[in-house]
Design a protein around this motif. Structure first.
Motif, PDB file in Angstrom:
ATOM      1  N   UNK A   1       4.805   7.230   6.156  1.00 27.03           N
ATOM      2  CA  UNK A   1       5.149   8.417   5.382  1.00 27.03           C
ATOM      3  C   UNK A   1       4.904   9.624   6.282  1.00 27.03           C
ATOM      4  N   UNK A   2       5.961  10.407   6.517  1.00 23.96           N
ATOM      5  CA  UNK A   2       5.885  11.582   7.395  1.00 23.96           C
ATOM      6  C   UNK A   2       5.298  11.218   8.757  1.00 23.96           C
ATOM      7  N   UNK A   3       5.815  10.143   9.326  1.00 25.92           N
ATOM      8  CA  UNK A   3       5.332   9.695  10.629  1.00 25.92           C
ATOM      9  C   UNK A   3       6.461   9.218  11.515  1.00 25.92           C
ATOM     10  N   UNK A   4       7.523  10.008  11.594  1.00 23.11           N
ATOM     11  CA  UNK A   4       8.715   9.591  12.327  1.00 23.11           C
ATOM     12  C   UNK A   4       8.469   9.312  13.799  1.00 23.11           C
ATOM     13  N   UNK A   5       7.677  10.150  14.468  1.00 20.41           N
ATOM     14  CA  UNK A   5       7.413   9.940  15.887  1.00 20.41           C
ATOM     15  C   UNK A   5       6.625   8.654  16.106  1.00 20.41           C
ATOM     16  N   UNK A   6       5.692   8.369  15.200  1.00 20.00           N
ATOM     17  CA  UNK A   6       4.911   7.138  15.314  1.00 20.00           C
ATOM     18  C   UNK A   6       5.793   5.916  15.108  1.00 20.00           C
TER      19      UNK A   6
ATOM     20  N   UNK B   1       0.825  -1.213   0.000  1.00 12.39           N
ATOM     21  CA  UNK B   1       0.000   0.000   0.000  1.00 12.39           C
ATOM     22  C   UNK B   1       0.861   1.266   0.000  1.00 12.39           C
ATOM     23  N   UNK B   2       1.822   1.334   0.919  1.00 11.00           N
ATOM     24  CA  UNK B   2       2.702   2.505   0.938  1.00 11.00           C
ATOM     25  C   UNK B   2       3.618   2.525  -0.274  1.00 11.00           C
ATOM     26  N   UNK B   3       4.054   1.351  -0.716  1.00  9.93           N
ATOM     27  CA  UNK B   3       4.922   1.296  -1.895  1.00  9.93           C
ATOM     28  C   UNK B   3       4.216   1.883  -3.109  1.00  9.93           C
ATOM     29  N   UNK B   4       2.922   1.563  -3.267  1.00 14.17           N
ATOM     30  CA  UNK B   4       2.164   2.109  -4.399  1.00 14.17           C
ATOM     31  C   UNK B   4       2.046   3.621  -4.281  1.00 14.17           C
ATOM     32  N   UNK B   5       1.769   4.112  -3.086  1.00 11.31           N
ATOM     33  CA  UNK B   5       1.651   5.559  -2.903  1.00 11.31           C
ATOM     34  C   UNK B   5       2.975   6.265  -3.209  1.00 11.31           C
TER      35      UNK B   5
ATOM     36  N   UNK C   1      -6.091   7.987   2.443  1.00 13.90           N
ATOM     37  CA  UNK C   1      -4.751   7.748   1.901  1.00 13.90           C
ATOM     38  C   UNK C   1      -3.936   6.954   2.926  1.00 13.90           C
ATOM     39  N   UNK C   2      -3.287   5.853   2.516  1.00 11.22           N
ATOM     40  CA  UNK C   2      -2.477   5.089   3.470  1.00 11.22           C
ATOM     41  C   UNK C   2      -1.282   5.894   3.951  1.00 11.22           C
ATOM     42  N   UNK C   3      -1.128   5.984   5.278  1.00  9.45           N
ATOM     43  CA  UNK C   3      -0.005   6.728   5.842  1.00  9.45           C
ATOM     44  C   UNK C   3       0.914   5.842   6.679  1.00  9.45           C
ATOM     45  N   UNK C   4       0.391   4.716   7.159  1.00 10.38           N
ATOM     46  CA  UNK C   4       1.207   3.798   7.940  1.00 10.38           C
ATOM     47  C   UNK C   4       0.804   2.362   7.626  1.00 10.38           C
TER      48      UNK C   4
END
Length: 415
Positions: free
Chosen positions: A379-384, A198-202, A360-363
């Protein structure tokens, strides 16, 4: 094949002289950690490029001109003097573990109680006609980035073969510099093992959104006609480019280890403390491949943090200290203004859970049948991701429904 040594003998100790072959992050981490742990013996690093520098910025900030050579340095000459780390510029031709020495190409012999191989890897060339053309570029060293930067200008047609981390990062930077970029990879999308489909496609779709032409295909030949290159794909498609960059991984540099009789199998075989099959020799970073105490031969890890951690492991083993606590593998990448991070494994047996924001898949998370988190990418989720790493390391059970819920703060689950 020699087995990895049992290493039941005493560690070399805090006064042993150490010669580190290779000034990348792994080799430098050995030196820095030795001094941090109170090592008092001599420490020398020998490398053809001299002072140690960081390589991830080569495809990003350095290529874009946002940082210079001084900005790449992991340590400058003043730091090395202060911490009594001697930097030698040269190429090691031979190591002789039994004698405790390395011989440079000019014949100079360097003696040490401990030898550390931090020889890294060489950019893999395409095994196709034209794959070895001297005008086909790679991006592994500072000089490679310098060479690539000289050809990147507005309107330059750049073909990049390989859409993994290096290829994607370079495509993003080249597009920002005004190049006309074609990105070629046999997988659609790439990076599925690292971040999940999912993230790879995005992430892969971002290339097209930024004006990069994405081609799914397998190159068969590369030819050069004057200043232009032509890449022929297995599909019959032909791509014309002013410059070609290949980013399809590396081959570990094991020649020194092989000539010294050390065990090698897709990398220099080490135990979990980075010790090779000879008691006097350690190996760290991209060139090393770990065999666990249970006899499992792990895949080589080529990411930044493995280089640092393996250096720390070797340093603590050399002085006889306790091994640093193991942590889940972590990596990061940047492209088109977004930051990607991943930890653990997205391919381990289990179930994938996706967290979305506005559809939109984010994690992406990987959870085993008992509810333990195995991997996470964002994606843009470093703290998570940082919180997810704590969950993995601490073996905390998680509820997949909470992982999927964007309203749930992972920091609370990590407590």
């Amino acid at each position: 094949m020699n087995p990895v040594a049992s290493h039941d003998q005493a560690a070399p100790g805090p006064e042993a002289s150490v010669l580190i072959i290779g000034a990348g992050l792994a080799g430098f981490s050995v030196a820095r950690q030795l001094r941090s742990l109170g090592h008092t013996g001599g420490v020398r690093i020998v490398d053809p490029e001299g002072l140690p520098y960081d390589r991830p910025p080569l495809s990003k900030a350095y290529l874009l001109g946002h940082t210079d050579q001084a900005g790449l340095l992991l340590a400058d000459a003043a730091w090395c003097r202060e911490h009594e780390v001697e930097i030698l510029t040269g190429t090691v031709a031979t190591v002789r573990p039994g004698a405790g020495e390395a011989v440079l190409a000019d014949g100079t012999a360097l003696a040490a109680d401990v030898l550390v191989l931090a020889t890294g890897g060489t950019a893999r060339k395409l095994s196709i006609p034209g794959g070895d053309l001297d005008t086909v570029l790679e991006l592994r060293h500072r000089a490679d980035a310098d060479r690539l930067r000289t050809v990147l200008r507005p309107g330059t047609r750049l073909a990049i073969i390989g859409a993994g981390l290096i290829g994607a990062e370079t495509a993003s930077a080249a597009r920002e510099l005004g190049a006309v970029v074609v990105l070629i990879d046999p997988m659609d999308p790439p990076l599925v093992p690292a971040v999940g489909p999912e993230l790879a496609r995005r992430l892969h779709a971002m290339h097209t959104e930024k004006g990069i032409t994405v081609v799914t295909g397998i190159p068969e030949t590369i030819t050069r006609d004057g200043e232009h290159h032509r890449i022929a794909l297995a599909s019959g498609e032909q791509i014309t480019a002013d410059a070609v960059l290949v980013g399809v991984g590396i081959t570990p540099n094991t020649a020194l280890a092989e000539s010294a009789g050390l065990e090698v199998d897709g990398g220099i075989i080490v135990d979990e403390r980075q010790r090779t099959s000879h008691r006097r020799v350690y190996a760290v970073g991209d060139c090393a491949r770990t065999r666990t105490t249970g006899g499992v031969l792990k895949r080589r890890a080529e990411h930044w943090e493995n280089a640092m951690n393996s250096g720390h492991q070797a340093a603590s083993a050399i002085i006889g200290g306790d091994a640093p606590a193991p942590r889940a593998d972590w990596f990061w990448s940047d492209r088109h203004g977004v930051h990607v991070e991943g930890v653990g494994s997205l391919t381990a047996p289990g179930t994938t859970v996706i967290r979305e924001a506005d559809g939109v898949p984010v994690m992406a998370f990987r959870v085993d049948g008992e509810g333990y988190l195995l991997g996470c990418a964002a994606v843009d989720g470093g703290l998570a991701v940082k919180a997810a790493r704590r969950i993995i390391d601490r073996r905390i059970r998680v509820d997949p429904a909470q992982l999927a819920d964007p309203a749930v703060n992972l920091k609370k689950l990590a407590r």
